[in-house]
Design a protein around this motif. Sequence first.
Motif, mmCIF file in Angstrom:
data_model
loop_
_atom_site.group_PDB
_atom_site.id
_atom_site.type_symbol
_atom_site.label_atom_id
_atom_site.label_comp_id
_atom_site.label_asym_id
_atom_site.label_seq_id
_atom_site.Cartn_x
_atom_site.Cartn_y
_atom_site.Cartn_z
ATOM 1 N N GLU A 1 -6.751 -4.542 24.781
ATOM 2 C CA GLU A 1 -6.387 -4.541 23.371
ATOM 3 C C GLU A 1 -6.365 -3.139 22.776
ATOM 4 O OE1 GLU A 1 -5.245 -7.190 22.003
ATOM 5 O OE2 GLU A 1 -5.708 -8.365 23.802
ATOM 6 N N ARG A 2 -6.972 -2.192 23.458
ATOM 7 C CA ARG A 2 -6.998 -0.808 22.957
ATOM 8 C C ARG A 2 -5.779 -0.005 23.410
ATOM 9 N NH1 ARG A 2 -12.436 -1.586 24.641
ATOM 10 N NH2 ARG A 2 -12.117 -0.323 26.514
ATOM 11 N N VAL A 3 -4.999 -0.578 24.289
ATOM 12 C CA VAL A 3 -3.810 0.122 24.783
ATOM 13 C C VAL A 3 -2.643 -0.144 23.844
ATOM 14 C CG1 VAL A 3 -2.188 0.347 26.708
ATOM 15 C CG2 VAL A 3 -4.626 -0.031 27.168
ATOM 16 N N LYS A 4 -2.052 0.904 23.325
ATOM 17 C CA LYS A 4 -0.979 0.785 22.348
ATOM 18 C C LYS A 4 0.389 0.670 23.035
ATOM 19 C CE LYS A 4 -3.977 1.359 19.087
ATOM 20 N NZ LYS A 4 -4.432 0.163 18.328
ATOM 21 N N PRO A 5 1.332 -0.012 22.390
ATOM 22 C CA PRO A 5 2.696 -0.089 22.941
ATOM 23 C C PRO A 5 3.309 1.300 23.038
ATOM 24 C CG PRO A 5 2.375 -1.710 21.199
ATOM 25 C CD PRO A 5 1.181 -0.802 21.160
ATOM 26 N N LEU A 6 4.146 1.504 24.033
ATOM 27 C CA LEU A 6 4.855 2.771 24.189
ATOM 28 C C LEU A 6 5.881 2.916 23.071
ATOM 29 C CD1 LEU A 6 5.459 2.630 28.049
ATOM 30 C CD2 LEU A 6 3.653 3.873 26.832
ATOM 31 N N ASN A 7 6.212 4.142 22.752
ATOM 32 C CA ASN A 7 7.174 4.388 21.674
ATOM 33 C C ASN A 7 8.594 3.994 22.058
ATOM 34 O OD1 ASN A 7 5.190 5.433 19.958
ATOM 35 N ND2 ASN A 7 5.410 7.490 20.809
ATOM 36 N N GLU A 8 8.883 4.034 23.350
ATOM 37 C CA GLU A 8 10.216 3.684 23.842
ATOM 38 C C GLU A 8 10.086 2.756 25.040
ATOM 39 O OE1 GLU A 8 12.505 7.867 22.687
ATOM 40 O OE2 GLU A 8 12.171 7.328 24.783
ATOM 41 N N ALA A 9 11.132 1.963 25.266
ATOM 42 C CA ALA A 9 11.142 1.076 26.429
ATOM 43 C C ALA A 9 11.048 1.893 27.711
ATOM 44 C CB ALA A 9 12.427 0.242 26.429
ATOM 45 N N TRP A 10 10.237 1.397 28.647
ATOM 46 C CA TRP A 10 10.022 2.130 29.905
ATOM 47 C C TRP A 10 10.001 1.165 31.076
ATOM 48 C CZ3 TRP A 10 5.367 2.439 33.093
ATOM 49 C CH2 TRP A 10 5.460 3.401 34.113
ATOM 50 N N MET A 11 10.712 1.548 32.142
ATOM 51 C CA MET A 11 10.692 0.795 33.390
ATOM 52 C C MET A 11 10.054 1.674 34.458
ATOM 53 S SD MET A 11 14.426 -1.021 33.417
ATOM 54 C CE MET A 11 14.918 -2.037 32.001
ATOM 55 N N PRO A 12 8.957 1.236 35.073
ATOM 56 C CA PRO A 12 8.311 2.047 36.101
ATOM 57 C C PRO A 12 9.264 2.496 37.204
ATOM 58 C CG PRO A 12 6.880 0.245 35.472
ATOM 59 C CD PRO A 12 8.185 0.012 34.766
ATOM 60 N N ALA A 13 10.255 1.670 37.531
ATOM 61 C CA ALA A 13 11.188 2.037 38.595
ATOM 62 C C ALA A 13 11.932 3.324 38.286
ATOM 63 C CB ALA A 13 12.187 0.905 38.823
ATOM 64 N N GLU A 14 12.091 3.647 36.993
ATOM 65 C CA GLU A 14 12.790 4.869 36.616
ATOM 66 C C GLU A 14 11.961 6.117 36.907
ATOM 67 O OE1 GLU A 14 15.874 4.119 33.155
ATOM 68 O OE2 GLU A 14 13.859 3.537 32.498
ATOM 69 N N SER A 15 10.733 5.946 37.342
ATOM 70 C CA SER A 15 9.896 7.090 37.690
ATOM 71 C C SER A 15 10.425 7.820 38.916
ATOM 72 C CB SER A 15 8.460 6.641 37.972
ATOM 73 O OG SER A 15 7.879 6.040 36.839
ATOM 74 N N TYR A 16 11.148 7.104 39.777
ATOM 75 C CA TYR A 16 11.604 7.748 41.007
ATOM 76 C C TYR A 16 13.066 7.479 41.356
ATOM 77 C CZ TYR A 16 11.278 3.286 43.487
ATOM 78 O OH TYR A 16 11.463 1.985 43.894
ATOM 79 N N ARG A 17 13.762 6.638 40.574
ATOM 80 C CA ARG A 17 15.171 6.388 40.869
ATOM 81 C C ARG A 17 15.904 5.996 39.592
ATOM 82 N NH1 ARG A 17 16.266 0.847 41.141
ATOM 83 N NH2 ARG A 17 14.431 -0.499 41.365
ATOM 84 N N THR A 18 17.229 6.072 39.660
ATOM 85 C CA THR A 18 18.058 5.692 38.525
ATOM 86 C C THR A 18 18.250 4.176 38.519
ATOM 87 O OG1 THR A 18 19.247 7.794 38.592
ATOM 88 C CG2 THR A 18 20.311 5.975 37.439
ATOM 89 N N VAL A 19 18.064 3.579 37.369
ATOM 90 C CA VAL A 19 18.279 2.139 37.212
ATOM 91 C C VAL A 19 19.557 1.948 36.398
ATOM 92 C CG1 VAL A 19 17.348 -0.040 36.344
ATOM 93 C CG2 VAL A 19 15.802 1.702 37.283
ATOM 94 N N GLU B 1 3.867 -10.373 27.920
ATOM 95 C CA GLU B 1 2.701 -9.495 27.804
ATOM 96 C C GLU B 1 3.073 -8.035 28.080
ATOM 97 O OE1 GLU B 1 1.501 -13.610 28.684
ATOM 98 O OE2 GLU B 1 2.866 -12.205 29.684
ATOM 99 N N LEU B 2 4.006 -7.810 28.995
ATOM 100 C CA LEU B 2 4.450 -6.450 29.279
ATOM 101 C C LEU B 2 5.459 -5.978 28.246
ATOM 102 C CD1 LEU B 2 4.064 -7.565 32.644
ATOM 103 C CD2 LEU B 2 4.139 -5.084 32.615
ATOM 104 N N ALA B 3 6.382 -6.865 27.877
ATOM 105 C CA ALA B 3 7.403 -6.491 26.895
ATOM 106 C C ALA B 3 6.769 -6.071 25.576
ATOM 107 C CB ALA B 3 8.369 -7.649 26.677
ATOM 108 N N ALA B 4 5.647 -6.697 25.216
ATOM 109 C CA ALA B 4 4.969 -6.357 23.968
ATOM 110 C C ALA B 4 4.450 -4.926 23.970
ATOM 111 C CB ALA B 4 3.810 -7.324 23.724
ATOM 112 N N PRO C 1 -0.073 7.432 29.609
ATOM 113 C CA PRO C 1 0.035 6.244 28.753
ATOM 114 C C PRO C 1 1.004 5.197 29.298
ATOM 115 C CG PRO C 1 1.171 8.103 27.758
ATOM 116 C CD PRO C 1 0.401 8.642 28.916
ATOM 117 N N HIS C 2 2.011 5.624 30.055
ATOM 118 C CA HIS C 2 2.977 4.673 30.604
ATOM 119 C C HIS C 2 2.317 3.740 31.615
ATOM 120 C CE1 HIS C 2 5.609 7.788 28.942
ATOM 121 N NE2 HIS C 2 6.538 6.854 28.879
ATOM 122 N N TRP C 3 1.571 4.337 32.542
ATOM 123 C CA TRP C 3 0.936 3.511 33.568
ATOM 124 C C TRP C 3 -0.240 2.736 33.014
ATOM 125 C CZ3 TRP C 3 3.248 2.598 38.085
ATOM 126 C CH2 TRP C 3 4.307 3.451 38.439
#
Length: 206
Positions: free
Chosen positions: A157-175, A190-193, A131-133
Motif C-alpha cells: 500500500e506504500r508503493v505509489k503508481p508510476l507516473n507513466e505506463a510501463w512494461m517491464p519487457a521494454e527494459s531490454y527490447r522494443t514492444v 492490481e498491476l494496472a492500478a 520505482p518501476h520494479w
Amino acid sequence: MTSEANIDTHAAVGATVRARRRERGLSQQSLAEASGVSRKFLVDLEAGHERAELGKTMAVFHAPGLSLTASDPMPRGSDYDPARRDYAATFTQLISSQDFELAIKMLADYATASLNAGKPLLQRSPRLNDPHWSAALAGITKYTAHRLGQPAPSWTERVKPLNEAWMPAESYRTVREPMKKLTMSQTPAELAALNVFIRERSLATT
C-alpha cells in the motif's frame, strides 16, 4: 575438490548452471557462446524453464565443467526451492546488474511460487531503489494475494503508481504497438492500478 549438488527439478538445473557461471566469472552471453546455444536459451535454462532441450542443456553443463550423476534424493535448499528463495535479494541483484530479461522471468517465477505456496512470498518490502520494479513487485504481490483470497501485505500500500505506463519487457527490447495494446488489455487490475502492464498469462503458470 569436487562439489556435488542434488539436481531433481528444473529450478535446480537453472540454479546449478547460474552458480557455476558466476563462480567462473562468465556472462550469460559468453557461456552461451561457449556452449553453442543462444543467450535466450541460457536465460530460460537458468530461470528453470520446463521445456529446455536436453542436448542443449548438456552442452551448457559441459562448457563450464559441470557433470551429472545419479544419487539418492537430498533435501533441497533455498537456492533450489522457489518457495524458500530470497526474492528481495534476487531482484536487487538482477536489477543492479541490469539483467532485465532474467528479472522479468523471475517476476513470473515469484508469482507462480507464491500461488503454489498459498501466500505472497514477499511479506516485507523488497526495498528496491528502482520505482518501476518496486511497483511491479507490489502489483504482483497484490495480484497473488487477491487470487488466494487474502489481504495483500501492508508494504504494497506504500508503493505509489508510476507516473507513466510501463512494461517491464521494454527494459531490454522494443514492444510494438499491437502487443502493447494486447498487454494492456490482459494485465491484472492490481498491476494496472500501479501503471505496470504485464499479461496475466505471462505471470502465473499454476
